[in-house]
Enzyme design. Structure first.
Site, PDB file in Angstrom:
ATOM      1  N   ALA A  11       4.022   4.056  52.733  1.00 18.46           N
ATOM      2  CA  ALA A  11       4.581   4.549  51.470  1.00 18.46           C
ATOM      3  C   ALA A  11       6.053   4.217  51.324  1.00 18.46           C
ATOM      4  CB  ALA A  11       4.390   6.065  51.384  1.00 18.46           C
ATOM      5  N   GLY A  12       6.672   3.821  52.443  1.00 19.35           N
ATOM      6  CA  GLY A  12       8.131   3.644  52.449  1.00 19.35           C
ATOM      7  C   GLY A  12       8.595   2.525  51.528  1.00 19.35           C
ATOM      8  N   ARG A  16      15.266  -2.959  52.824  1.00 23.78           N
ATOM      9  CA  ARG A  16      15.976  -4.119  53.389  1.00 23.78           C
ATOM     10  C   ARG A  16      15.249  -5.446  53.172  1.00 23.78           C
ATOM     11  NH1 ARG A  16      17.208  -3.117  59.347  1.00 23.78           N
ATOM     12  NH2 ARG A  16      15.897  -1.254  59.223  1.00 23.78           N
ATOM     13  N   LYS A  23       6.407  -4.263  50.995  1.00 22.01           N
ATOM     14  CA  LYS A  23       6.795  -4.870  52.267  1.00 22.01           C
ATOM     15  C   LYS A  23       5.598  -5.283  53.109  1.00 22.01           C
ATOM     16  CE  LYS A  23       8.444  -2.324  55.815  1.00 22.01           C
ATOM     17  NZ  LYS A  23       9.453  -1.607  56.632  1.00 22.01           N
ATOM     18  N   ASP A 105       3.845  -1.565  58.875  1.00 20.86           N
ATOM     19  CA  ASP A 105       4.878  -2.565  59.149  1.00 20.86           C
ATOM     20  C   ASP A 105       5.053  -2.843  60.639  1.00 20.86           C
ATOM     21  OD1 ASP A 105       6.021  -0.169  59.858  1.00 20.86           O
ATOM     22  OD2 ASP A 105       7.807  -0.392  58.630  1.00 20.86           O
ATOM     23  N   ASN A 229      11.457  -4.694  59.168  1.00 18.36           N
ATOM     24  CA  ASN A 229      12.244  -4.061  58.110  1.00 18.36           C
ATOM     25  C   ASN A 229      13.019  -5.056  57.285  1.00 18.36           C
ATOM     26  OD1 ASN A 229      11.685  -1.220  58.758  1.00 18.36           O
ATOM     27  ND2 ASN A 229      12.642  -1.770  60.694  1.00 18.36           N
ATOM     28  N   TYR A 368      -7.080 -42.352  41.953  1.00 27.39           N
ATOM     29  CA  TYR A 368      -7.383 -40.957  41.634  1.00 27.39           C
ATOM     30  C   TYR A 368      -8.882 -40.837  41.418  1.00 27.39           C
ATOM     31  CZ  TYR A 368      -8.140 -36.612  39.246  1.00 27.39           C
ATOM     32  OH  TYR A 368      -8.632 -35.387  38.908  1.00 27.39           O
ATOM     33  N   ASN A 379     -17.299 -49.276  47.872  1.00 28.62           N
ATOM     34  CA  ASN A 379     -15.933 -49.748  48.025  1.00 28.62           C
ATOM     35  C   ASN A 379     -15.167 -49.484  46.739  1.00 28.62           C
ATOM     36  OD1 ASN A 379     -13.586 -51.386  48.401  1.00 28.62           O
ATOM     37  ND2 ASN A 379     -14.715 -52.354  50.085  1.00 28.62           N
ATOM     38  N   ASN A 388     -11.210 -38.505  34.065  1.00 30.79           N
ATOM     39  CA  ASN A 388     -12.165 -37.400  34.043  1.00 30.79           C
ATOM     40  C   ASN A 388     -11.902 -36.405  32.921  1.00 30.79           C
ATOM     41  OD1 ASN A 388      -9.784 -36.662  35.353  1.00 30.79           O
ATOM     42  ND2 ASN A 388     -10.803 -35.050  36.527  1.00 30.79           N
TER      43      ASN A 388
HETATM   44  C1  UD1 Z   1      10.013   6.584  62.864  1.00 34.54           C
HETATM   45  C2  UD1 Z   1      10.025   7.681  63.913  1.00 34.54           C
HETATM   46  C3  UD1 Z   1      10.831   7.213  65.140  1.00 34.54           C
HETATM   47  C4  UD1 Z   1      10.223   5.938  65.681  1.00 34.54           C
HETATM   48  C5  UD1 Z   1      10.130   4.891  64.592  1.00 34.54           C
HETATM   49  C6  UD1 Z   1       9.347   3.710  65.096  1.00 34.54           C
HETATM   50  C7  UD1 Z   1       9.987   9.762  62.618  1.00 34.54           C
HETATM   51  C8  UD1 Z   1      10.759  10.911  62.136  1.00 34.54           C
HETATM   52  N1  UD1 Z   1      10.657   8.876  63.339  1.00 34.54           N
HETATM   53  O1  UD1 Z   1      11.350   6.370  62.459  1.00 34.54           O
HETATM   54  O2  UD1 Z   1      10.827   8.215  66.142  1.00 34.54           O
HETATM   55  O3  UD1 Z   1      11.009   5.449  66.756  1.00 34.54           O
HETATM   56  O4  UD1 Z   1       9.431   5.409  63.425  1.00 34.54           O
HETATM   57  O5  UD1 Z   1       9.389   2.662  64.155  1.00 34.54           O
HETATM   58  O6  UD1 Z   1       8.790   9.667  62.370  1.00 34.54           O
HETATM   59  N2  UD1 Z   1       6.741   6.384  55.757  1.00 34.54           N
HETATM   60  C9  UD1 Z   1       5.986   6.938  54.773  1.00 34.54           C
HETATM   61  N3  UD1 Z   1       6.471   8.020  54.101  1.00 34.54           N
HETATM   62  C10 UD1 Z   1       7.675   8.561  54.394  1.00 34.54           C
HETATM   63  C11 UD1 Z   1       8.452   7.999  55.408  1.00 34.54           C
HETATM   64  C12 UD1 Z   1       7.955   6.917  56.089  1.00 34.54           C
HETATM   65  O7  UD1 Z   1       4.880   6.465  54.483  1.00 34.54           O
HETATM   66  O8  UD1 Z   1       8.022   9.563  53.749  1.00 34.54           O
HETATM   67  C13 UD1 Z   1       6.214   5.232  56.486  1.00 34.54           C
HETATM   68  C14 UD1 Z   1       7.042   3.986  56.322  1.00 34.54           C
HETATM   69  O9  UD1 Z   1       6.578   3.212  55.250  1.00 34.54           O
HETATM   70  C15 UD1 Z   1       6.823   3.278  57.638  1.00 34.54           C
HETATM   71  C16 UD1 Z   1       6.591   4.419  58.629  1.00 34.54           C
HETATM   72  O10 UD1 Z   1       6.245   5.548  57.851  1.00 34.54           O
HETATM   73  O11 UD1 Z   1       5.643   2.502  57.623  1.00 34.54           O
HETATM   74  C17 UD1 Z   1       7.821   4.730  59.475  1.00 34.54           C
HETATM   75  O12 UD1 Z   1       8.853   5.132  58.612  1.00 34.54           O
HETATM   76  P1  UD1 Z   1      10.381   4.785  58.900  1.00 34.54           P
HETATM   77  O13 UD1 Z   1      11.233   5.383  57.853  1.00 34.54           O
HETATM   78  O14 UD1 Z   1      10.495   3.321  59.162  1.00 34.54           O
HETATM   79  O15 UD1 Z   1      10.574   5.576  60.253  1.00 34.54           O
HETATM   80  P2  UD1 Z   1      11.835   5.578  61.148  1.00 34.54           P
HETATM   81  O16 UD1 Z   1      12.902   6.341  60.489  1.00 34.54           O
HETATM   82  O17 UD1 Z   1      12.121   4.188  61.553  1.00 34.54           O
END
Ligand code: UD1
Ligand code: CA
Length: 460
Positions: A11-12, A16, A23, A105, A229, A368, A379, A388
């Site tokens: 969902a993130g 970046r 992504k 990801d 990322n 062609y 040939n 065509n």
């Molecule tokens: C998270 C972990 C961290 C770990 C890291 C590994 C937590 C609090 N921290 O950190 O300990 O080392 O992953 O990569 O969990 N996502 C959602 N909804 C949200 C937030 C995130 O779907 O509200 C998804 C993102 O799209 C992603 C994944 O969850 O696929 C991880 O989210 P991200 O924000 O990258 O986590 P980190 O802060 O890196």
């Protein structure tokens, strides 16, 4: 493993990446990164698979349309990883068994690793099992804090003390949770942290305080949990996948002269004793047989090559089927729905589209051939063109076995050249040529004697 459910977080925002596309749909070595995650998960035959979507959710759902049996839940707004998993309550609450939590990801995780993680979780009857890794550069990851060797909590980078920041064991973000206590615990999460989010990682300390079992599995190869990322991390992941693919192919008997410049997608198949020269791209679902030779600068997409095919430099072959012993190029272009049967020879600057060429047929130079059905032992002279397209429709050209098409012929489709017939050079063929006939259409040649001398005189 029938009691296993999979949840994939996607969902993130992926800020970046600076992209209008979700992504997790960006390609790693020719396939969307989330495809790797889904395939690895699928190998465990889970009872359900749920993707948590939010940012660009419509595009993401479209991008995953080819995957059957996926459920989607929407997380809006995105309040953290704990909040994301809570959104699956409608599907998973009250179910038995456990949930494997993955991130869309993190594409390089191997099936074997996931299998190990699930097995450990089941053996130990844990409430949660965390996949961890020991890395030199732990910056940005949650750190694994241990008391007397056992995991006690996960501390996020931004919440960690200087001492905790020195811990090199990190949280991969991949876990197995037992479903029974999960949703009640998720509802108990709070946001008293540096990011004001519901941290999934807080479940670890919550469970430990209640004396529930929390297990860890430490990864041997930390490359597996690389998260993507940025575009730079995307390129790096592709490089890792490609390198692994090249190593596998070489181990199976394929010569790759320069692995660093050879780009072979994950799903491509190549037979032993095939030689691949530098700067070759093999993409999509391409399959190459044994003892083929693919020269530099060639790009082959979703095509099938049988054994002993030679592709000379700088050909593009997209959606073609090439029989055994075919030789093609340099500088040839095969477009979709083209089939070159055994021992066909295609030379330089020949474009083929939606055409079948029978066994042993040759088109050596500058042609062609589109929407055509061409028999065996034909040939095709230099500069032959199938006309065509009449401005509205595509029409078919048929050339039967053993016909001989002289150089610089235009075949105005729909038209048929019969078996064994000849077409004289420079002809424009608008009517069918009967079998065994010779068709000529160019006008009779006329020579004007002393023309040059006269012209010079006139210019004075
Ligand atoms: C998270 C972990 C961290 C770990 C890291 C590994 C937590 C609090 N921290 O950190 O300990 O080392 O992953 O990569 O969990 N996502 C959602 N909804 C949200 C937030 C995130 O779907 O509200 C998804 C993102 O799209 C992603 C994944 O969850 O696929 C991880 O989210 P991200 O924000 O990258 O986590 P980190 O802060 O890196
Ligand atoms: Ca975050």
């Amino acid at each position: 493993m029938n009691d296993l459910h999979v949840v994939i977080l996607a969902a993130g925002k992926g800020t970046r990446m600076k992209s209008a596309r979700p992504k997790v749909l960006h390609n790693v070595a020719g396939r969307p990164m989330i495809d790797y995650v889904l395939r690895a998960a699928d190998s465990l035959a889970p009872r359900t698979t749920t993707v948590v979507v939010g940012h660009l959710k419509e595009l993401l759902r479209e991008g995953l349309a080819a995957w059957p049996n996926l459920s989607f839940v929407t997380q809006e707004p995105q309040l953290g990883t704990g909040h994301a998993l809570l959104q699956t309550a409608g599907i998973l609450e009250g179910q038995s068994g456990s949930v494997l939590l993955l991130s869309g990801d993190v594409p390089l995780l191997r099936r074997h690793t996931l299998g190990q993680l699930v097995a450990r979780h089941e053996e130990t009857n844990a409430a949660a099992t965390v996949l961890t890794a020991i890395v030199d550069q732990p910056y940005g990851y949650g750190r694994i804090a241990r008391v007397k060797g056992r995991i006690s909590r996960i501390v996020e980078e931004r919440d960690a003390s200087p001492v905790q920041r020195k811990i090199k064991e990190i949280n991969s973000g991949v876990y197995v949770f037992s479903l029974a206590p999960l949703f009640e615990a998720l509802r108990g999460l709070a946001t008293g942290n540096a990011q004001g989010e519901y941290y999934l990682t807080d479940l670890v300390s919550n469970y430990r305080r209640r004396r529930r079992v929390v297990e860890t599995v430490v990864l041997e190869d930390p490359d597996e949990i690389r998260g993507i990322n940025s575009r730079s991390e995307l390129a790096e992941a592709s490089r890792i996948v490609r390198q692994k693919k090249n190593e596998e192919l070489m181990a199976a008997g394929v010569t790759i002269e320069d692995p660093a410049t050879t780009y072979i997608d994950d799903d491509v198949v190549v037979g032993p004793d095939t030689v691949i020269h530098p700067g070759v791209h093999l993409e999509g679902k391409t399959q190459i047989g044994q003892a083929c030779e693919i020269h530099s600068g060639v790009r082959i997409i979703n095509s099938v090559l049988d054994d002993r095919v030679t592709v000379q430099n700088f050909c593009v072959i997209n959606g073609g089927r090439l029989g055994s012993g075919v030789t093609i190029g340099p500088f040839a272009h095969v477009r979709p729905e083209t089939e070159l049967r055994e021992s066909v020879h295609i030379g330089n600057f020949v474009e083929l589209k939606k055409s079948i060429l029978g066994k042993g047929t040759k088109a050596g130079h500058l042609s062609y051939l589109g929407d055509s059905v061409i028999g065996e032992g034909v040939n095709i002279g230099a500069g032959t063109i199938t006309c065509n397209y009449d401005g509205k429709h595509k029409n078919q050209t048929t050339i039967e076995d053993g016909a001989f098409i002289g150089s610089d012929t235009q075949l105005v489709a729909p038209v048929t050249v019969g078996k064994g017939a000849y077409v004289g050079s420079g002809a424009t063929i608008r009517e069918n040529v009967p079998p065994g006939a010779l068709a000529v259409s160019a006008g009779k040649q006329r020579n004007i004697d002393d023309w040059v001398k006269k012209r010079v005189k006139n210019e004075k």
